[in-house]
Design a protein around this motif. Sequence first.
Motif, PDB file in Angstrom:
ATOM      1  N   LEU A 141       0.820  -1.213   0.000  1.00  0.00           N
ATOM      2  CA  LEU A 141       0.000   0.000   0.000  1.00  0.00           C
ATOM      3  C   LEU A 141       0.856   1.267   0.000  1.00  0.00           C
ATOM      4  O   LEU A 141       0.458   2.289  -0.559  1.00  0.00           O
ATOM      5  N   LYS A 142       2.044   1.189   0.622  1.00  0.00           N
ATOM      6  CA  LYS A 142       2.945   2.346   0.614  1.00  0.00           C
ATOM      7  C   LYS A 142       3.383   2.692  -0.805  1.00  0.00           C
ATOM      8  O   LYS A 142       3.710   3.854  -1.091  1.00  0.00           O
ATOM      9  N   PHE A 144       1.637   3.018  -3.333  1.00  0.00           N
ATOM     10  CA  PHE A 144       0.700   3.946  -3.961  1.00  0.00           C
ATOM     11  C   PHE A 144       0.999   5.402  -3.577  1.00  0.00           C
ATOM     12  O   PHE A 144       0.449   6.320  -4.168  1.00  0.00           O
ATOM     13  N   LEU A 145       1.868   5.579  -2.583  1.00  0.00           N
ATOM     14  CA  LEU A 145       2.236   6.934  -2.158  1.00  0.00           C
ATOM     15  C   LEU A 145       3.530   7.409  -2.797  1.00  0.00           C
ATOM     16  O   LEU A 145       3.989   8.515  -2.513  1.00  0.00           O
ATOM     17  N   PRO A 149       3.151  11.423  -1.563  1.00  0.00           N
ATOM     18  CA  PRO A 149       1.737  11.161  -1.259  1.00  0.00           C
ATOM     19  C   PRO A 149       0.733  11.824  -2.191  1.00  0.00           C
ATOM     20  O   PRO A 149      -0.355  11.286  -2.426  1.00  0.00           O
ATOM     21  N   LEU A 152      -1.111   9.807  -4.954  1.00  0.00           N
ATOM     22  CA  LEU A 152      -2.036   8.722  -4.643  1.00  0.00           C
ATOM     23  C   LEU A 152      -3.200   8.624  -5.630  1.00  0.00           C
ATOM     24  O   LEU A 152      -3.468   7.530  -6.156  1.00  0.00           O
ATOM     25  N   PRO A 153      -3.927   9.724  -5.920  1.00  0.00           N
ATOM     26  CA  PRO A 153      -5.045   9.607  -6.880  1.00  0.00           C
ATOM     27  C   PRO A 153      -4.595   9.117  -8.261  1.00  0.00           C
ATOM     28  O   PRO A 153      -5.283   8.301  -8.892  1.00  0.00           O
ATOM     29  N   ASN A 155      -1.920   7.302  -8.957  1.00  0.00           N
ATOM     30  CA  ASN A 155      -1.489   5.897  -8.873  1.00  0.00           C
ATOM     31  C   ASN A 155      -2.683   4.955  -8.846  1.00  0.00           C
ATOM     32  O   ASN A 155      -2.619   3.857  -9.410  1.00  0.00           O
ATOM     33  N   ILE A 156      -3.760   5.368  -8.184  1.00  0.00           N
ATOM     34  CA  ILE A 156      -4.978   4.549  -8.166  1.00  0.00           C
ATOM     35  C   ILE A 156      -5.622   4.534  -9.549  1.00  0.00           C
ATOM     36  O   ILE A 156      -6.042   3.477 -10.053  1.00  0.00           O
TER      37      ILE A 156
END
Length: 234
Positions: A141-142, A144-145, A149, A152-153, A155-156
């Motif tokens: 999960l890290k 994705f940051l 950070p 994040l959007p 990467n998702i």
Amino acid sequence: MESTTNPSVSFLGITFDLTILGMSLLTVLVIFFMVFWATRKMSLKPKGKQNILEFLYEFVNDTISQNLGGYTKNYSLLLFVIFTFVFTANNIGLITAIRTGKLNFWTSPTSNFGVTITLSLLIALVCHVEGVRKKGVTGYLKGFLAPYPAMLPMNILEQFTNIASLALRLFGNIFSGEVVTGLILKLAMVSIFTGPLAFVLNLFWVAFSAFIGFIQAYVFIILSSNYIGGKVND
């Protein structure tokens, strides 16, 4: 020449395309029997049909190694199976045409978006499961940051665009190829003079489509190995 549709049935509110299901099953059976035939009486020094099978496996292995590195052996068999399925599914529709009235009973499975999105979702599932298995839930999960950070959007969003692009690229190329084949067949029905022209055009188009079918299978495993590699490599 009238337009045709694939026969279908509905079960529990879900519509199943019988032609796509049948052709997908036929594709699997063709691959199974070809591999079974090629692996009978195997020897340490390969020759003939065993040579061809090993060449294909090594081809896939060499193709994905640039993205998977030390993890190549972990996923080589999976991507070999996917490559053989996609290649066969891309080209099986070129063999013949079977139509009765307004129903079509023969087509390439990958000319259906449902098939290509299923393959893409399979790759996405492998990516995420293996990413968690290699790095742990927290470590995965890290990722994705990274690199910071605020990404994040993006990467998702990338996870969804990877799935969509993988499916749409394959579907678009094979579906458009079958559309052109249909147009050539319509040309053959115009008159006695256009028949020979359509025959020649169809020969060239089938050869070109077979080449495109190989290229699309090749691109599919390259991108798949790239997505998997991005999750498991440090």
